[in-house]
Scaffold this motif. Structure first.
Motif, PDB file in Angstrom:
ATOM      1  N   GLU A   1       0.844  -1.184   0.000  1.00 37.51           N
ATOM      2  CA  GLU A   1       0.000   0.000   0.000  1.00 37.51           C
ATOM      3  C   GLU A   1       0.882   1.238   0.000  1.00 37.51           C
ATOM      4  O   GLU A   1       1.996   1.217   0.525  1.00 37.51           O
ATOM      5  N   PHE A   2       0.354   2.306  -0.571  1.00 33.15           N
ATOM      6  CA  PHE A   2       1.116   3.550  -0.716  1.00 33.15           C
ATOM      7  C   PHE A   2       0.488   4.647   0.127  1.00 33.15           C
ATOM      8  O   PHE A   2      -0.624   5.098  -0.156  1.00 33.15           O
ATOM      9  N   GLU A   3       1.238   5.067   1.137  1.00 31.77           N
ATOM     10  CA  GLU A   3       0.793   6.131   2.031  1.00 31.77           C
ATOM     11  C   GLU A   3       2.015   6.860   2.576  1.00 31.77           C
ATOM     12  O   GLU A   3       3.050   6.227   2.809  1.00 31.77           O
ATOM     13  N   SER A   4       1.869   8.163   2.778  1.00 33.02           N
ATOM     14  CA  SER A   4       2.914   8.922   3.444  1.00 33.02           C
ATOM     15  C   SER A   4       2.304  10.146   4.116  1.00 33.02           C
ATOM     16  O   SER A   4       2.173  11.198   3.501  1.00 33.02           O
ATOM     17  N   THR A   5       1.945   9.969   5.372  1.00 38.42           N
ATOM     18  CA  THR A   5       1.494  11.138   6.132  1.00 38.42           C
ATOM     19  C   THR A   5       2.683  12.051   6.431  1.00 38.42           C
ATOM     20  O   THR A   5       2.499  13.253   6.615  1.00 38.42           O
ATOM     21  N   GLU A   6       3.892  11.478   6.425  1.00 38.22           N
ATOM     22  CA  GLU A   6       5.088  12.285   6.703  1.00 38.22           C
ATOM     23  C   GLU A   6       5.268  13.409   5.684  1.00 38.22           C
ATOM     24  O   GLU A   6       5.701  14.503   6.043  1.00 38.22           O
ATOM     25  N   MET A   7       4.934  13.133   4.417  1.00 38.06           N
ATOM     26  CA  MET A   7       5.037  14.190   3.398  1.00 38.06           C
ATOM     27  C   MET A   7       4.052  15.313   3.690  1.00 38.06           C
ATOM     28  O   MET A   7       4.366  16.485   3.498  1.00 38.06           O
ATOM     29  N   LEU A   8       2.892  14.950   4.171  1.00 41.54           N
ATOM     30  CA  LEU A   8       1.864  15.951   4.470  1.00 41.54           C
ATOM     31  C   LEU A   8       2.221  16.771   5.703  1.00 41.54           C
ATOM     32  O   LEU A   8       1.752  17.899   5.854  1.00 41.54           O
ATOM     33  N   GLU A   9       3.031  16.211   6.588  1.00 40.47           N
ATOM     34  CA  GLU A   9       3.393  16.862   7.843  1.00 40.47           C
ATOM     35  C   GLU A   9       4.769  17.532   7.797  1.00 40.47           C
ATOM     36  O   GLU A   9       5.213  18.100   8.792  1.00 40.47           O
ATOM     37  N   ALA A  10       5.431  17.477   6.641  1.00 47.80           N
ATOM     38  CA  ALA A  10       6.811  17.973   6.544  1.00 47.80           C
ATOM     39  C   ALA A  10       6.932  19.435   6.956  1.00 47.80           C
ATOM     40  O   ALA A  10       7.830  19.795   7.728  1.00 47.80           O
ATOM     41  N   ALA A  11       6.053  20.285   6.457  1.00 43.09           N
ATOM     42  CA  ALA A  11       6.155  21.715   6.784  1.00 43.09           C
ATOM     43  C   ALA A  11       5.888  21.959   8.266  1.00 43.09           C
ATOM     44  O   ALA A  11       6.594  22.767   8.899  1.00 43.09           O
ATOM     45  N   ALA A  12       4.907  21.284   8.833  1.00 41.44           N
ATOM     46  CA  ALA A  12       4.608  21.463  10.258  1.00 41.44           C
ATOM     47  C   ALA A  12       5.781  21.008  11.118  1.00 41.44           C
ATOM     48  O   ALA A  12       6.154  21.688  12.090  1.00 41.44           O
ATOM     49  N   GLN A  13       6.376  19.863  10.746  1.00 44.45           N
ATOM     50  CA  GLN A  13       7.540  19.372  11.487  1.00 44.45           C
ATOM     51  C   GLN A  13       8.722  20.340  11.358  1.00 44.45           C
ATOM     52  O   GLN A  13       9.404  20.633  12.341  1.00 44.45           O
ATOM     53  N   ALA A  14       8.938  20.825  10.146  1.00 41.58           N
ATOM     54  CA  ALA A  14      10.040  21.765   9.911  1.00 41.58           C
ATOM     55  C   ALA A  14       9.826  23.061  10.688  1.00 41.58           C
ATOM     56  O   ALA A  14      10.774  23.611  11.270  1.00 41.58           O
ATOM     57  N   HIS A  15       8.608  23.548  10.717  1.00 40.41           N
ATOM     58  CA  HIS A  15       8.302  24.784  11.438  1.00 40.41           C
ATOM     59  C   HIS A  15       8.573  24.607  12.927  1.00 40.41           C
ATOM     60  O   HIS A  15       9.161  25.488  13.572  1.00 40.41           O
ATOM     61  N   ARG A  16       8.170  23.450  13.480  1.00 49.88           N
ATOM     62  CA  ARG A  16       8.440  23.170  14.899  1.00 49.88           C
ATOM     63  C   ARG A  16       9.943  23.141  15.177  1.00 49.88           C
ATOM     64  O   ARG A  16      10.405  23.685  16.175  1.00 49.88           O
ATOM     65  N   ARG A  17      10.695  22.476  14.288  1.00 43.90           N
ATOM     66  CA  ARG A  17      12.154  22.400  14.474  1.00 43.90           C
ATOM     67  C   ARG A  17      12.798  23.774  14.390  1.00 43.90           C
ATOM     68  O   ARG A  17      13.712  24.084  15.145  1.00 43.90           O
ATOM     69  N   SER A  18      12.336  24.559  13.450  1.00 42.01           N
ATOM     70  CA  SER A  18      12.946  25.862  13.179  1.00 42.01           C
ATOM     71  C   SER A  18      12.567  26.918  14.206  1.00 42.01           C
ATOM     72  O   SER A  18      13.396  27.749  14.575  1.00 42.01           O
ATOM     73  N   THR A  19      11.311  26.892  14.658  1.00 42.96           N
ATOM     74  CA  THR A  19      10.817  27.992  15.500  1.00 42.96           C
ATOM     75  C   THR A  19      10.352  27.558  16.884  1.00 42.96           C
ATOM     76  O   THR A  19      10.072  28.413  17.720  1.00 42.96           O
ATOM     77  N   ALA A  20      10.224  26.259  17.109  1.00 39.45           N
ATOM     78  CA  ALA A  20       9.667  25.721  18.356  1.00 39.45           C
ATOM     79  C   ALA A  20       8.217  26.172  18.557  1.00 39.45           C
ATOM     80  O   ALA A  20       7.724  26.211  19.681  1.00 39.45           O
ATOM     81  N   THR A  21       7.556  26.506  17.455  1.00 42.17           N
ATOM     82  CA  THR A  21       6.138  26.876  17.500  1.00 42.17           C
ATOM     83  C   THR A  21       5.393  26.092  16.423  1.00 42.17           C
ATOM     84  O   THR A  21       5.999  25.538  15.510  1.00 42.17           O
ATOM     85  N   GLU A  22       4.074  26.101  16.555  1.00 38.83           N
ATOM     86  CA  GLU A  22       3.235  25.414  15.572  1.00 38.83           C
ATOM     87  C   GLU A  22       3.095  26.255  14.310  1.00 38.83           C
ATOM     88  O   GLU A  22       3.081  27.488  14.370  1.00 38.83           O
ATOM     89  N   LEU A  23       2.964  25.582  13.206  1.00 36.44           N
ATOM     90  CA  LEU A  23       2.696  26.218  11.923  1.00 36.44           C
ATOM     91  C   LEU A  23       1.318  26.862  11.982  1.00 36.44           C
ATOM     92  O   LEU A  23       0.384  26.269  12.520  1.00 36.44           O
ATOM     93  N   PRO A  24       1.175  28.073  11.450  1.00 33.31           N
ATOM     94  CA  PRO A  24      -0.159  28.676  11.421  1.00 33.31           C
ATOM     95  C   PRO A  24      -1.133  27.771  10.666  1.00 33.31           C
ATOM     96  O   PRO A  24      -0.747  27.070   9.729  1.00 33.31           O
ATOM     97  N   PRO A  25      -2.414  27.766  11.063  1.00 32.86           N
ATOM     98  CA  PRO A  25      -3.383  26.894  10.397  1.00 32.86           C
ATOM     99  C   PRO A  25      -3.569  27.282   8.936  1.00 32.86           C
ATOM    100  O   PRO A  25      -3.289  28.414   8.539  1.00 32.86           O
ATOM    101  N   PRO A  26      -4.082  26.337   8.134  1.00 37.01           N
ATOM    102  CA  PRO A  26      -4.299  26.637   6.713  1.00 37.01           C
ATOM    103  C   PRO A  26      -5.282  27.787   6.541  1.00 37.01           C
ATOM    104  O   PRO A  26      -6.166  28.000   7.367  1.00 37.01           O
ATOM    105  N   GLU A  27      -5.095  28.510   5.442  1.00 37.66           N
ATOM    106  CA  GLU A  27      -5.977  29.635   5.140  1.00 37.66           C
ATOM    107  C   GLU A  27      -7.359  29.155   4.707  1.00 37.66           C
ATOM    108  O   GLU A  27      -8.354  29.813   4.965  1.00 37.66           O
ATOM    109  N   GLN A  28      -7.401  28.020   4.029  1.00 36.28           N
ATOM    110  CA  GLN A  28      -8.647  27.483   3.508  1.00 36.28           C
ATOM    111  C   GLN A  28      -8.897  26.121   4.130  1.00 36.28           C
ATOM    112  O   GLN A  28      -7.976  25.331   4.284  1.00 36.28           O
TER     113      GLN A  28
END
Length: 178
Positions: free
Chosen positions: A115-142
Motif C-alpha cells: 500500500e502507498f501512504e505517506s502522512t510524513e510528506m503531508l506533515e513535513a512543513a509542520a515538522q520543519a516549522h516546529r524544528r525551526s521555530t519551536a512553535t506550531e505552523l499557522p493553520p491553513p488559510e482554507q
C-alpha cells in the motif's frame, strides 16, 4: 511560493538518498527546517493548494483500488506518497489517474499488495516549522474541501472500475471490458 520552488524542494529530497516516501519526507522536512518561518509557511500553503487541486473522485478511486480501500485519511496519505514521486508523476496522476498503472511500484503492488501512504510528506512543513521555530505552523488559510459525493462512482463495482480505470482494473484483478 512559486510552483517551481515548491517542487524543487521535493526534487532535491528525491535526489538526496533512498527513494521511499518516508526518507524523502524526512529530507523535505530537514530542507524546510533550514529556512525562515515565512518560507516554511509559504511552502505549506502551496502544499494545501496542490492537495486541493488533487481532490478528484477518479484519483480517490485509483487510491481505493491500489490500496485495497481508502478512507478520507487514507486518500490524504496516498496523495502524500504521490507527492514523494515528484511533479511529473503527481501531475500525470491528477490529470489521468489510470496513468498510475505505468509506475513500476504500482505494478509491483498489484502482485505484492503493498500500500502507498505517506502522512510524513503531508506533515513535513509542520515538522520543519516546529524544528525551526519551536512553535506550531499557522493553520491553513482554507479548509480542506473534499470531492462532492455526487461525483463519486461505486469504487466496488467492477464494471464502473473498468470503465473509469481500465488499466488499473486489469492490474488489480478486474477483467478488461469486452
Amino acid at each position: 511560493m512559486k510552483t517551481d520552488d515548491f517542487w524543487a524542494v521535493i526534487d532535491q529530497a528525491r535526489a538526496g538518498g533512498p527513494a521511499d516516501a518516508s526518507a524523502i519526507a524526512a529530507r523535505v522536512t530537514a530542507e524546510l527546517a533550514e529556512r525562515e518561518a515565512p518560507e516554511i509557511a509559504a511552502w505549506a500553503r502551496h502544499l494545501d493548494r496542490v492537495l486541493a487541486a488533487s481532490q478528484k473522485a477518479d484519483l480517490w478511486g485509483a487510491a481505493y483500488l491500489i490500496n485495497g480501500g481508502c478512507s478520507d485519511e487514507g486518500f490524504d496519505a496516498f496523495r502524500g506518497w504521490l507527492l514523494a514521486q515528484g511533479r511529473p508523476v503527481f501531475a500525470a496522476a491528477v490529470a489521468d489517474p489510470d496513468s498510475l498503472a505505468d509506475l513500476p511500484a504500482v505494478r509491483q503492488a498489484a502482485v505484492t499488495g503493498l500500500e502507498f501512504e505517506s502522512t510524513e510528506m503531508l506533515e513535513a512543513a509542520a515538522q520543519a516549522h516546529r524544528r525551526s521555530t519551536a512553535t506550531e505552523l499557522p493553520p491553513p488559510e482554507q479548509p480542506v474541501v473534499r470531492p462532492d459525493v455526487a461525483d463519486f462512482w461505486d469504487f466496488d463495482d467492477p464494471d464502473q472500475v473498468r470503465a473509469q480505470l481500465p488499466r488499473l482494473a486489469e492490474l488489480f484483478g478486474e477483467p478488461p471490458l469486452e
